[in-house]
Design an enzyme around this catalytic site. Structure first.
Site, PDB file in Angstrom:
ATOM      1  N   LYS A   1       0.832  -1.212   0.000  1.00 48.14           N
ATOM      2  CA  LYS A   1       0.000   0.000   0.000  1.00 48.14           C
ATOM      3  C   LYS A   1       0.871   1.270   0.000  1.00 48.14           C
ATOM      4  O   LYS A   1       0.645   2.182  -0.784  1.00 48.14           O
ATOM      5  CB  LYS A   1      -0.922   0.035   1.244  1.00 48.14           C
ATOM      6  CG  LYS A   1      -1.863  -1.150   1.348  1.00 48.14           C
ATOM      7  CD  LYS A   1      -2.761  -1.053   2.583  1.00 48.14           C
ATOM      8  CE  LYS A   1      -2.016  -1.066   3.910  1.00 48.14           C
ATOM      9  NZ  LYS A   1      -1.271  -2.309   4.191  1.00 48.14           N
TER      10      LYS A   1
ATOM     11  N   ARG B   1      -9.495   0.791   8.547  1.00 52.59           N
ATOM     12  CA  ARG B   1      -9.111  -0.579   8.851  1.00 52.59           C
ATOM     13  C   ARG B   1     -10.208  -1.306   9.624  1.00 52.59           C
ATOM     14  O   ARG B   1     -10.036  -2.480   9.967  1.00 52.59           O
ATOM     15  CB  ARG B   1      -7.845  -0.587   9.704  1.00 52.59           C
ATOM     16  CG  ARG B   1      -6.542  -0.780   8.924  1.00 52.59           C
ATOM     17  CD  ARG B   1      -5.400  -0.587   9.911  1.00 52.59           C
ATOM     18  NE  ARG B   1      -4.198  -1.291   9.584  1.00 52.59           N
ATOM     19  CZ  ARG B   1      -3.131  -0.744   8.992  1.00 52.59           C
ATOM     20  NH1 ARG B   1      -3.152   0.489   8.594  1.00 52.59           N
ATOM     21  NH2 ARG B   1      -2.049  -1.457   8.802  1.00 52.59           N
TER      22      ARG B   1
ATOM     23  N   ARG C   1      11.620  -5.372   4.785  1.00 51.27           N
ATOM     24  CA  ARG C   1      11.276  -3.950   4.595  1.00 51.27           C
ATOM     25  C   ARG C   1      12.239  -3.036   5.359  1.00 51.27           C
ATOM     26  O   ARG C   1      12.515  -3.241   6.538  1.00 51.27           O
ATOM     27  CB  ARG C   1       9.846  -3.693   5.078  1.00 51.27           C
ATOM     28  CG  ARG C   1       9.494  -2.206   5.113  1.00 51.27           C
ATOM     29  CD  ARG C   1       8.009  -1.952   5.098  1.00 51.27           C
ATOM     30  NE  ARG C   1       7.314  -2.444   6.273  1.00 51.27           N
ATOM     31  CZ  ARG C   1       5.995  -2.402   6.422  1.00 51.27           C
ATOM     32  NH1 ARG C   1       5.233  -1.910   5.455  1.00 51.27           N
ATOM     33  NH2 ARG C   1       5.437  -2.870   7.501  1.00 51.27           N
TER      34      ARG C   1
ATOM     35  N   ARG D   1      11.384  -1.292  10.889  1.00 52.57           N
ATOM     36  CA  ARG D   1      10.358  -0.923  11.863  1.00 52.57           C
ATOM     37  C   ARG D   1      10.309  -1.913  13.017  1.00 52.57           C
ATOM     38  O   ARG D   1      10.420  -3.107  12.823  1.00 52.57           O
ATOM     39  CB  ARG D   1       8.991  -0.848  11.171  1.00 52.57           C
ATOM     40  CG  ARG D   1       8.812   0.475  10.443  1.00 52.57           C
ATOM     41  CD  ARG D   1       7.614   0.510   9.554  1.00 52.57           C
ATOM     42  NE  ARG D   1       6.424  -0.118  10.123  1.00 52.57           N
ATOM     43  CZ  ARG D   1       5.268  -0.207   9.484  1.00 52.57           C
ATOM     44  NH1 ARG D   1       5.144   0.299   8.262  1.00 52.57           N
ATOM     45  NH2 ARG D   1       4.236  -0.780  10.037  1.00 52.57           N
TER      46      ARG D   1
ATOM     47  N   ARG E   1      -0.310  -8.991  13.204  1.00 52.71           N
ATOM     48  CA  ARG E   1      -0.919  -7.963  12.352  1.00 52.71           C
ATOM     49  C   ARG E   1      -1.715  -8.576  11.214  1.00 52.71           C
ATOM     50  O   ARG E   1      -2.763  -8.058  10.829  1.00 52.71           O
ATOM     51  CB  ARG E   1       0.165  -7.025  11.811  1.00 52.71           C
ATOM     52  CG  ARG E   1       0.551  -5.977  12.865  1.00 52.71           C
ATOM     53  CD  ARG E   1       1.951  -5.450  12.678  1.00 52.71           C
ATOM     54  NE  ARG E   1       2.174  -4.855  11.395  1.00 52.71           N
ATOM     55  CZ  ARG E   1       3.346  -4.854  10.772  1.00 52.71           C
ATOM     56  NH1 ARG E   1       4.390  -5.435  11.312  1.00 52.71           N
ATOM     57  NH2 ARG E   1       3.457  -4.283   9.609  1.00 52.71           N
TER      58      ARG E   1
HETATM   59  P1  ADP Z   1       1.618  -1.658   7.424  1.00 50.62           P
HETATM   60  O1  ADP Z   1       2.328  -0.758   6.454  1.00 50.62           O
HETATM   61  O2  ADP Z   1       2.458  -2.794   7.878  1.00 50.62           O
HETATM   62  O3  ADP Z   1       0.265  -2.060   6.930  1.00 50.62           O
HETATM   63  P2  ADP Z   1       0.976   0.730   8.923  1.00 50.62           P
HETATM   64  O4  ADP Z   1       2.171   1.578   8.838  1.00 50.62           O
HETATM   65  O5  ADP Z   1      -0.173   1.067   8.045  1.00 50.62           O
HETATM   66  O6  ADP Z   1       1.385  -0.793   8.747  1.00 50.62           O
HETATM   67  O7  ADP Z   1       0.438   0.702  10.430  1.00 50.62           O
HETATM   68  C1  ADP Z   1       1.306   0.359  11.498  1.00 50.62           C
HETATM   69  C2  ADP Z   1       0.477   0.162  12.753  1.00 50.62           C
HETATM   70  O8  ADP Z   1      -0.193   1.385  13.083  1.00 50.62           O
HETATM   71  C3  ADP Z   1      -0.639  -0.871  12.658  1.00 50.62           C
HETATM   72  O9  ADP Z   1      -0.176  -2.188  12.928  1.00 50.62           O
HETATM   73  C4  ADP Z   1      -1.588  -0.383  13.738  1.00 50.62           C
HETATM   74  O10 ADP Z   1      -1.132  -0.712  15.038  1.00 50.62           O
HETATM   75  C5  ADP Z   1      -1.489   1.127  13.589  1.00 50.62           C
HETATM   76  N1  ADP Z   1      -2.485   1.636  12.624  1.00 50.62           N
HETATM   77  C6  ADP Z   1      -2.237   2.175  11.404  1.00 50.62           C
HETATM   78  N2  ADP Z   1      -3.374   2.526  10.802  1.00 50.62           N
HETATM   79  C7  ADP Z   1      -4.385   2.209  11.649  1.00 50.62           C
HETATM   80  C8  ADP Z   1      -5.803   2.309  11.592  1.00 50.62           C
HETATM   81  N3  ADP Z   1      -6.429   2.803  10.507  1.00 50.62           N
HETATM   82  N4  ADP Z   1      -6.516   1.876  12.663  1.00 50.62           N
HETATM   83  C9  ADP Z   1      -5.903   1.389  13.771  1.00 50.62           C
HETATM   84  N5  ADP Z   1      -4.576   1.247  13.875  1.00 50.62           N
HETATM   85  C10 ADP Z   1      -3.806   1.650  12.839  1.00 50.62           C
HETATM   86  P1  ADP Z   2       2.230  -1.928   3.154  1.00 50.32           P
HETATM   87  O1  ADP Z   2       2.208  -0.407   3.191  1.00 50.32           O
HETATM   88  O2  ADP Z   2       1.012  -2.487   2.506  1.00 50.32           O
HETATM   89  O3  ADP Z   2       2.505  -2.549   4.481  1.00 50.32           O
HETATM   90  P2  ADP Z   2       4.797  -1.582   1.800  1.00 50.32           P
HETATM   91  O4  ADP Z   2       4.512  -0.676   0.642  1.00 50.32           O
HETATM   92  O5  ADP Z   2       5.451  -1.005   2.986  1.00 50.32           O
HETATM   93  O6  ADP Z   2       3.433  -2.359   2.212  1.00 50.32           O
HETATM   94  O7  ADP Z   2       5.645  -2.813   1.236  1.00 50.32           O
HETATM   95  C1  ADP Z   2       6.135  -3.838   2.095  1.00 50.32           C
HETATM   96  C2  ADP Z   2       7.516  -4.276   1.605  1.00 50.32           C
HETATM   97  O8  ADP Z   2       7.384  -4.954   0.350  1.00 50.32           O
HETATM   98  C3  ADP Z   2       8.500  -3.133   1.355  1.00 50.32           C
HETATM   99  O9  ADP Z   2       9.791  -3.572   1.704  1.00 50.32           O
HETATM  100  C4  ADP Z   2       8.395  -2.881  -0.160  1.00 50.32           C
HETATM  101  O10 ADP Z   2       9.636  -2.393  -0.681  1.00 50.32           O
HETATM  102  C5  ADP Z   2       8.093  -4.275  -0.682  1.00 50.32           C
HETATM  103  N1  ADP Z   2       7.178  -4.279  -1.836  1.00 50.32           N
HETATM  104  C6  ADP Z   2       6.097  -3.494  -2.033  1.00 50.32           C
HETATM  105  N2  ADP Z   2       5.461  -3.828  -3.191  1.00 50.32           N
HETATM  106  C7  ADP Z   2       6.163  -4.861  -3.717  1.00 50.32           C
HETATM  107  C8  ADP Z   2       6.031  -5.657  -4.915  1.00 50.32           C
HETATM  108  N3  ADP Z   2       5.009  -5.460  -5.765  1.00 50.32           N
HETATM  109  N4  ADP Z   2       6.931  -6.630  -5.132  1.00 50.32           N
HETATM  110  C9  ADP Z   2       7.962  -6.837  -4.259  1.00 50.32           C
HETATM  111  N5  ADP Z   2       8.153  -6.127  -3.128  1.00 50.32           N
HETATM  112  C10 ADP Z   2       7.265  -5.148  -2.859  1.00 50.32           C
END
Ligand code: ADP
Ligand code: ADP
Ligand code: ZN
Length: 221
Positions: free
Chosen positions: A13, A88, A127, A160, A171
């Site tokens: 995302k 979410r 990541r 992270r 998660r």
């Molecule tokens: P990821 O990229 O791995 O999906 P995020 O950076 O979006 O994770 O979120 C990291 C953490 O922040 C989540 O695991 C949760 O604890 C919190 N968080 C983020 N967005 C939300 C949301 N919309 N509602 C509740 N908690 C959230």
């Molecule tokens: P999210 O926000 O959904 O948690 P991220 O954008 O942070 O996901 O991506 C998670 C990890 O996967 C990062 O290390 C990113 O560089 C990698 N990544 C994202 N999209 C792809 C893809 N299409 N193929 C391979 N690796 C990816």
């Protein structure tokens, strides 16, 4: 245009939000990034959110909704926003509809980035994120040019704290329980678009752009 990116942790995302932001010239709003800034700044919200984030749980709806609503009230959000990681929960989705309705706006499309669980875990494990600008890298799938240094701004990369194996599993379980039901809610509204997220970053980006172009082709925006 108001676009929601929906998908499990590691689906890509944040990566796609950044590419879209450049293409569409509208801001991307990541609830995770807003929480991380609050933690960094040591605010009351940050202290509270950290307890949940470190355990891989969702931060409670009340504070999360208030934080995102405040961001959406900023002047740069009046023409459109890419929402990354929000909503979410069903309650957050309802609150979002309310906030946008007050602005005379609505969610135009929800792009559900679908990725298999084994791929999610590989992505989260590798990541790396820039401490200064938030750029996202992957040690295997998309590494930086100079180890540990952000290509974009020269900042230091870090892993992270919530990307530990135990937290990752939690998660993903929380996603399936609390967030996956949104797929059906948005499908029922006719605004869910499924994107095959198992592909390379640029292939996924092309699918995302094709989905947006198809929306721009209809005049309901
Ligand atoms: P990821 O990229 O791995 O999906 P995020 O950076 O979006 O994770 O979120 C990291 C953490 O922040 C989540 O695991 C949760 O604890 C919190 N968080 C983020 N967005 C939300 C949301 N919309 N509602 C509740 N908690 C959230
Ligand atoms: P999210 O926000 O959904 O948690 P991220 O954008 O942070 O996901 O991506 C998670 C990890 O996967 C990062 O290390 C990113 O560089 C990698 N990544 C994202 N999209 C792809 C893809 N299409 N193929 C391979 N690796 C990816
Ligand atoms: Zn950077």
């Amino acid at each position: 245009m108001y676009i929601v990116l929906l998908g499990a942790p590691g689906a890509g995302k944040g990566t796609q939000a950044e590419l879209l932001r450049e293409k569409l010239a509208i801001p991307s709003v990541s609830s995770g990034d807003l929480f991380r800034s609050a933690i960094e700044a040591g605010t009351e919200l940050g202290v509270k959110a950290k307890e949940y984030i470190d355990r891989g749980e969702l931060v409670p709806d009340g504070v999360t909704i208030a934080m995102v609503a405040e961001r959406l009230a900023q002047p740069d959000c009046t023409e459109g926003v890419i929402l990354d990681g929000f909503p979410r929960t069903v309650a957050q989705a309802e609150a979002l509809d309310g906030v946008l309705a007050e602005m005379n706006r609505r969610v135009h499309a929800v792009l559900y980035i679908k990725v298999s669980e084994d791929v999610l875990l590989k992505r989260l494990a590798g990541r790396w994120t820039c401490r200064d600008c938030g750029a996202i890298y992957h040690e295997v799938f998309g590494p930086e040019k100079t180890r540990g240094v952000c290509d974009a701004c020269g900042g230091a990369l870090y892993q992270r704290e919530d990307d530990t194996p135990e937290t990752q599993q939690r998660r993903i379980a929380v996603y399936l329980d609390r967030t996956a039901p949104l797929q059906e809610c948005y499908r029922a509204k006719g605004i869910l678009i499924e994107i095959d997220g198992d592909q390379d970053v640029d292939v996924v980006h092309r699918s995302v752009m094709a989905a947006i172009d198809s929306l721009e082709g209809n005049d309901t925006l």
